[in-house]
Design an enzyme around this catalytic site. Structure first.
Site, PDB file in Angstrom:
ATOM      1  N   LYS A 167     -10.344  -0.391  -8.580  1.00 10.33           N
ATOM      2  CA  LYS A 167      -9.978  -0.148  -9.970  1.00 10.33           C
ATOM      3  C   LYS A 167     -11.134   0.545 -10.702  1.00 10.33           C
ATOM      4  O   LYS A 167     -12.298   0.141 -10.577  1.00 10.33           O
ATOM      5  CB  LYS A 167      -9.649  -1.469 -10.671  1.00 10.33           C
ATOM      6  N   GLU A 186       4.411   3.321 -10.413  1.00 10.27           N
ATOM      7  CA  GLU A 186       4.690   1.913 -10.691  1.00 10.27           C
ATOM      8  C   GLU A 186       5.264   1.708 -12.085  1.00 10.27           C
ATOM      9  O   GLU A 186       5.936   0.706 -12.336  1.00 10.27           O
ATOM     10  CB  GLU A 186       3.441   1.053 -10.504  1.00 10.27           C
ATOM     11  N   ASP A 196      -7.959   3.799  -8.799  1.00 12.41           N
ATOM     12  CA  ASP A 196      -6.811   3.561  -9.680  1.00 12.41           C
ATOM     13  C   ASP A 196      -7.295   3.334 -11.102  1.00 12.41           C
ATOM     14  O   ASP A 196      -8.047   2.389 -11.373  1.00 12.41           O
ATOM     15  CB  ASP A 196      -6.048   2.328  -9.168  1.00 12.41           C
TER      16      ASP A 196
END
Length: 439
Positions: A221, A304, A249
């Site tokens: 992340k 997502e 991400d």
């Protein structure tokens, strides 16, 4: 096929897990998530039950419950046979109610609720046939698969005839691929080592443990602080070595130009992709980022929080992503995910599902197994996300062996929760939340 009817009520419960206490799931935009679910149980007059859920982050789950209850009237009293014999029509019934459609259409809370209800219907169908959902799909005739899909708004990219042709051609070698999956499983990557809220010591320990367990694909992340991202990514790249795969991400943190600049600074750690670099709605922004990062060998992954098949169609048309990330609870359940899998195949973009949330690993494993066996027939640059959280609360938790998802064996869609876990974590009356409120 059983022909019993779904009873007069669809039970829906607000189930929340206090994952924010230990920073599990934390990222640049969602700093304190409590992994949660709107959990649906469909009872039938034969005693067979169907279980479904949609994923949330805590607050607001009660709103999804209201939407599920609003949709329930369209399900109650129907027989399973009545639903699945015209599944496209039933999908259209749920998503195109003349009044509730205004709340979407096919997006937001009402679509999350649609996913929860349809996930329960698919679970019921698989249980009625005595098969895990992936096997139910694999054993279907291609025409039956196509009959479950609503092609409205996507026929300029994928027609029914094209979809059928893809599925028919993939019949060759299908048995061998199914045997391969049963033996080897589907390749996975882990996100559990590098949530944004974890300390360096925690990152190192989790990476070390993962490497010993055979993991070779890791996601980190990023997005809160550039210098900290560079430091953390260097640390993890050093730990996992040059031959392991690294993804990053940002969870929608940046504007377009900022995304390009930030990720360019992280190119030294050789990420395979940058996930959700900007607003999930910004298709042309993703396209600009994709074009700018291509010379660096960095792809863009997203999906997502992609509302529906229409958005995925446009992402693919615009060459705005290099990795499609389907979500089993954001789209309209299996039906809409089938459409996206087929479009991704037509555009030759690999599918790497999102599974960062309670129950998502359990659900999406079925879809990606079907994709390999019956659609893509390809494992290049393909992997399914895995997070090592909360599986102990399910009656049929995922099985990971050597960093691969092993195909589920139990009938259903793998999202039935243990009743004790539901009772303890139901919000706000469960014991877990009573304790937290007292604090």
């Amino acid at each position: 096929m059983i022909i019993d009817k779904i009873d007069k009520t669809a039970k829906v419960r607000d189930v929340r897990f206090p994952t924010s206490l230990e920073q599990h799931g934390s990222d640049a935009m969602h700093t304190d998530p409590d992994y949660s679910a709107a959990y649906v149980v469909l009872d039938t007059d034969s005693g067979l039950k169907g279980f479904g859920l949609t994923f949330t982050l805590g607050k607001g789950t009660e709103i999804v419950l209201c939407a599920v209850k609003a949709l329930a009237g369209l399900v109650i009293g129907k027989s399973l046979q009545e639903i699945v014999s015209n599944f496209r029509g039933f999908y259209r019934l749920l998503t195109s109610d003349g009044q509730m459609r205004w709340l979407g259409p096919e997006k937001g809370v009402i679509h999350l609720a649609t996913a929860a209800v349809l996930n329960a219907v698919w679970d019921l169908w698989a249980r009625a046939e005595g098969k895990p959902l992936w096997k139910l799909l694999v054993d279907m005739d291609p025409k039956q698969i196509v009959s479950c899909i609503d092609f409205r708004y996507i026929t300029d990219v994928l027609t029914e005839e094209e979809a059928l042709d893809i599925l028919v051609k993939a019949q060759e070698g299908k048995k061998q691929r199914e045997d391969q999956m049963l033996k080897e499983g589907y390749p996975a990557y882990t996100t559990s080592c590098a949530w944004l809220g974890y300390s360096d010591q925690q990152l190192k320990q989790l990476c070390s443990d993962a490497l010993k367990s055979g993991w070779t694909r890791f996601k980190v992340k990023v997005g809160a602080d550039l210098e900290d991202d560079i430091r953390r990514c260097r640390l993890i790249r050093k730990m996992i070595g040059p031959s392991s795969t690294l993804m990053i991400d940002a969870n929608q943190r940046w504007d377009v130009a900022e995304a390009i600049s930030w990720v360019s600074r992280l190119a030294e750690v050789k990420p395979l992709w940058i996930e959700e670099p900007t607003s999930p709605d910004d298709i042309l922004g993703h396209a600009a980022i994709s074009k700018a990062l291509a010379p660096l060998g960095i792809g863009v992954a997203t999906g997502e929080q992609c509302h529906n098949r229409v958005m995925f169609k446009q992402f693919l048309q615009a060459s705005a992503l290099q990795f499609v990330q389907i979500d089993s609870c954001r789209l309209g359940s299996v039906n809409e995910n089938l459409a996206v899998l087929l479009m991704a195949y037509k555009f030759q973009v690999p599918v790497c599902p999102h599974a960062g949330g309670v129950g998502l690993c359990e659900l999406v494993q079925h879809l990606i197994l079907f994709d390999y066996i019956c659609v893509s027939a390809d494992l290049r640059n393909r992997m399914c996300e895995y997070v090592d959280h909360l599986h102990e609360h399910f009656t049929s938790p995922v099985v990971i062996q050597d960093a691969h998802y092993m195909p589920p064996k139990d009938p259903g869609y793998s999202c039935e929760m243990l009743e004790e876990s539901v009772n303890r974590h139901e919000y706000p009356e469960g014991d877990i939340w009573k304790q937290e409120i007292k604090k």
